[in-house]
Design an enzyme around this catalytic site. Structure first.
Site, PDB file in Angstrom:
ATOM      1  N   CYS A  19       0.465  -1.273   0.337  1.00  0.00           N
ATOM      2  CA  CYS A  19      -0.372   0.121   0.076  1.00  0.00           C
ATOM      3  C   CYS A  19       1.028   1.372   0.096  1.00  0.00           C
ATOM      4  CB  CYS A  19      -1.151  -0.168   1.753  1.00  0.00           C
ATOM      5  SG  CYS A  19      -2.102  -1.594   1.123  1.00  0.00           S
ATOM      6  N   ASN A  53     -10.263  -0.429   0.058  1.00  0.00           N
ATOM      7  CA  ASN A  53      -8.423  -0.155   0.558  1.00  0.00           C
ATOM      8  C   ASN A  53      -7.670  -1.170  -0.858  1.00  0.00           C
ATOM      9  OD1 ASN A  53      -5.659  -0.392   0.448  1.00  0.00           O
ATOM     10  ND2 ASN A  53      -6.232  -1.726   2.723  1.00  0.00           N
ATOM     11  N   HIS A  83      -3.835   6.952   2.639  1.00  0.00           N
ATOM     12  CA  HIS A  83      -3.755   5.309   2.493  1.00  0.00           C
ATOM     13  C   HIS A  83      -5.574   5.389   2.421  1.00  0.00           C
ATOM     14  CE1 HIS A  83      -3.569   1.702   1.678  1.00  0.00           C
ATOM     15  NE2 HIS A  83      -4.070   0.915   2.261  1.00  0.00           N
TER      16      HIS A  83
END
Length: 331
Positions: A118, A287, A257
């Site tokens: 990520c 996500n 994020h």
């Protein structure tokens, strides 16, 4: 000869997500969960899912085209392609960046993948910045792209509700003022097993046993990842600001994020930011790992939330465990 001092700026952004939407209500029919449980604990309402015949490079290609158009450049103008992904088209080789290079129709320029989960897009910005500041390259394409739905165990309610597919891209070019002011990246490899895909690599090559035991799926220990994220997001942002000669008071806009709304709220509290200074779209996409930050950045720019002269902070964390933050004076 004295080299001209120059910096890197983001000249164009773009994104792309699959059409298929998987809502929390639909997930209720698949696993023992509920819309209320997912929403209150994560902030996610739906996510995008790539069809079986769609690869990560396909999403990256669409995002790349959009970013190039936004920058007013053609693919032939590129000097380098960087693709941040944890879900490449192929396990070993070729790189997804090379596949993308072929799709874009540009031969000869370097292209390679980066794996920082990520944090991958921020890692990519850090690398691209060095190439531009040193005068090695002028036009660099940085992409975060993922098809996480292909490595999620859809019977594991602890992880399958979290992840989605998508891609985001940025074109970096030189500038004499403003642009990327600082990058901070880091890793804590001691925690490498708290977010992991155990099967398929050289340690545990693919076999029928790997498939039978489900080791080709993503695994996550939620508690340590959550604690790490809450601590590191604010810390990394502050470090990057300090490196740029700025403080948290200078932040105009934060793009974190998009993993969990509680993690984002904790970072906002540490940085003393109001909610209208933070872009959140994880309710729509979940996500998306390396695609998360560029997807949100593109949306924020397109919605006019980021203006010329704004100090924008991008910050993320991911498997590894990794983290990264970038401070930008938007131009």
């Amino acid at each position: 000869m004295i080299r001209e001092l120059r910096k890197a700026k983001i000249a164009g952004v773009g994104s792309f997500a699959p059409e298929k939407v998987l809502t929390n209500n639909q997930l209720e029919a698949m696993v023992d969960t509920s819309d209320e449980w997912i929403t209150t604990r994560t902030g996610i309402k739906e996510r995008r899912i790539a069809e079986d015949d769609i690869a990560t490079s396909d999403l990256a290609y669409e995002a790349a085209k959009n970013a190039l158009a936004d920058a007013g450049l053609e693919a032939e103008d590129l000097d380098l392609i960087l693709v941040a992904t944890a879900t490449p088209d192929y396990l070993a080789f070729p790189s997804t960046a090379c596949v993308l290079q072929d799709k874009l129709g540009v031969k000869g320029i370097p292209a390679f993948d980066m794996v920082a989960a990520c944090s991958g897009f921020v890692y990519g910005l850090s690398v691209a910045t060095q190439y531009i500041e040193t005068g090695t390259y002028d036009n660099v394409l940085v992409i975060g792209a993922e098809t996480l739905s292909k490595i999620v165990n859809w019977e594991d309610r602890g992880t399958c509700v979290l992840f989605g597919d998508g891609a985001g891209a940025a074109v970096l070019t030189p500038t004499k003022s403003g642009g990327i002011l600082s990058n901070v990246i880091g890793a804590d490899g001691e925690q490498n097993e708290v977010l992991i895909v155990r099967g398929g690599g050289s340690k545990r090559p693919f076999s029928q046993q790997i498939i039978d035991e489900g080791l080709h799926y993503l695994e996550m220990e939620g508690n340590p990842v959550f604690k790490f994220a809450v601590r590191i997001l604010g810390k990394a942002a502050v470090q990057a600001l300090k490196k740029a000669g700025l403080t948290r008071d200078d932040i105009d806009f934060l793009i974190p994020h998009q993993a969990n709304i509680r993690i984002i709220d904790a970072a906002a509290k540490r940085l003393k930011l109001d909610r209208d200074q933070i872009y959140v779209n994880l309710d729509q996409y979940g996500n998306t790992s390396a695609a998360s930050i560029p997807l949100a950045l593109d949306a924020a720019v397109k919605e006019g939330k980021i203006k010329s002269g704004d100090i924008v902070v991008l910050v993320g964390f991911g498997a590894g465990l990794t983290w990264g933050a970038t401070v930008i004076e938007w131009v």
